[in-house]
Scaffold this motif. Sequence first.
Motif, PDB file in Angstrom:
ATOM      1  N   LYS A 154      -6.233   8.830   0.656  1.00 22.03           N
ATOM      2  CA  LYS A 154      -5.367   8.413  -0.451  1.00 22.03           C
ATOM      3  C   LYS A 154      -4.269   9.430  -0.726  1.00 22.03           C
ATOM      4  O   LYS A 154      -3.139   9.075  -1.018  1.00 22.03           O
TER       5      LYS A 154
ATOM      6  N   ILE B 170      -1.420   9.041   1.612  1.00 15.64           N
ATOM      7  CA  ILE B 170      -0.649   7.833   1.311  1.00 15.64           C
ATOM      8  C   ILE B 170       0.319   8.105   0.158  1.00 15.64           C
ATOM      9  O   ILE B 170       1.467   7.660   0.184  1.00 15.64           O
ATOM     10  N   GLN B 171      -0.136   8.849  -0.849  1.00 15.00           N
ATOM     11  CA  GLN B 171       0.718   9.157  -2.005  1.00 15.00           C
ATOM     12  C   GLN B 171       1.965   9.928  -1.585  1.00 15.00           C
ATOM     13  O   GLN B 171       3.018   9.804  -2.198  1.00 15.00           O
ATOM     14  N   GLU B 172       1.863  10.720  -0.513  1.00 14.01           N
ATOM     15  CA  GLU B 172       3.006  11.482  -0.033  1.00 14.01           C
ATOM     16  C   GLU B 172       4.149  10.569   0.410  1.00 14.01           C
ATOM     17  O   GLU B 172       5.311  10.944   0.391  1.00 14.01           O
ATOM     18  N   TYR B 173       3.799   9.363   0.794  1.00 13.32           N
ATOM     19  CA  TYR B 173       4.804   8.436   1.292  1.00 13.32           C
ATOM     20  C   TYR B 173       5.308   7.476   0.215  1.00 13.32           C
ATOM     21  O   TYR B 173       6.083   6.574   0.486  1.00 13.32           O
ATOM     22  N   LYS B 174       4.894   7.703  -1.017  1.00 13.00           N
ATOM     23  CA  LYS B 174       5.285   6.815  -2.107  1.00 13.00           C
ATOM     24  C   LYS B 174       6.806   6.758  -2.265  1.00 13.00           C
ATOM     25  O   LYS B 174       7.368   5.681  -2.450  1.00 13.00           O
ATOM     26  N   THR B 175       7.465   7.879  -2.175  1.00 18.93           N
ATOM     27  CA  THR B 175       8.920   7.905  -2.310  1.00 18.93           C
ATOM     28  C   THR B 175       9.576   7.082  -1.214  1.00 18.93           C
ATOM     29  O   THR B 175      10.510   6.315  -1.472  1.00 18.93           O
TER      30      THR B 175
ATOM     31  N   LEU C 130       8.234   4.576   0.372  1.00 24.21           N
ATOM     32  CA  LEU C 130       7.958   3.174   0.089  1.00 24.21           C
ATOM     33  C   LEU C 130       8.880   2.637  -0.993  1.00 24.21           C
ATOM     34  O   LEU C 130       9.363   1.502  -0.908  1.00 24.21           O
ATOM     35  N   GLU C 131       9.148   3.451  -2.015  1.00 23.93           N
ATOM     36  CA  GLU C 131      10.068   3.037  -3.076  1.00 23.93           C
ATOM     37  C   GLU C 131      11.475   2.822  -2.504  1.00 23.93           C
ATOM     38  O   GLU C 131      12.170   1.880  -2.878  1.00 23.93           O
TER      39      GLU C 131
END
Length: 117
Positions: free
Chosen positions: A93, A96-101, A103-104
């Motif tokens: 998890k 995955i959070q590292e790629y949030k930007t 994805l946005e």
Amino acid sequence: MIGKNIYEIRRRRGLTLTELADRAGIAKSYLSNIERNLNKNPSVNVMEKLALVLDVELKELLNTEKPNESQTDQLDKEWVEFVNELKHSGIDKGQIQEYKTLLEFIKWQNKQDIGNK
């Protein structure tokens, strides 16, 4: 019904019985008895541990109402399989959070593409 809720959520999360028991710090046999409704009255402490590991609110585990179709189909099967593939490939998890930007940005870009058509 509590056991069925735990079982279904555990399966959606891609966890084995052993993984959930270990992470929650409870005996595998005890968890198995809960899931099979042999133990219909687990302690609040155990339920809180399970909710924490399963990343759900305690009330979701305790929900004894029959779920409606939208609740049971909440997660699209393809997404569940995708997340399980990520998990089994060693991605967690946090990664995955590292790629949030990113994805946005992709979502923003998709909206721009739709607006330009």
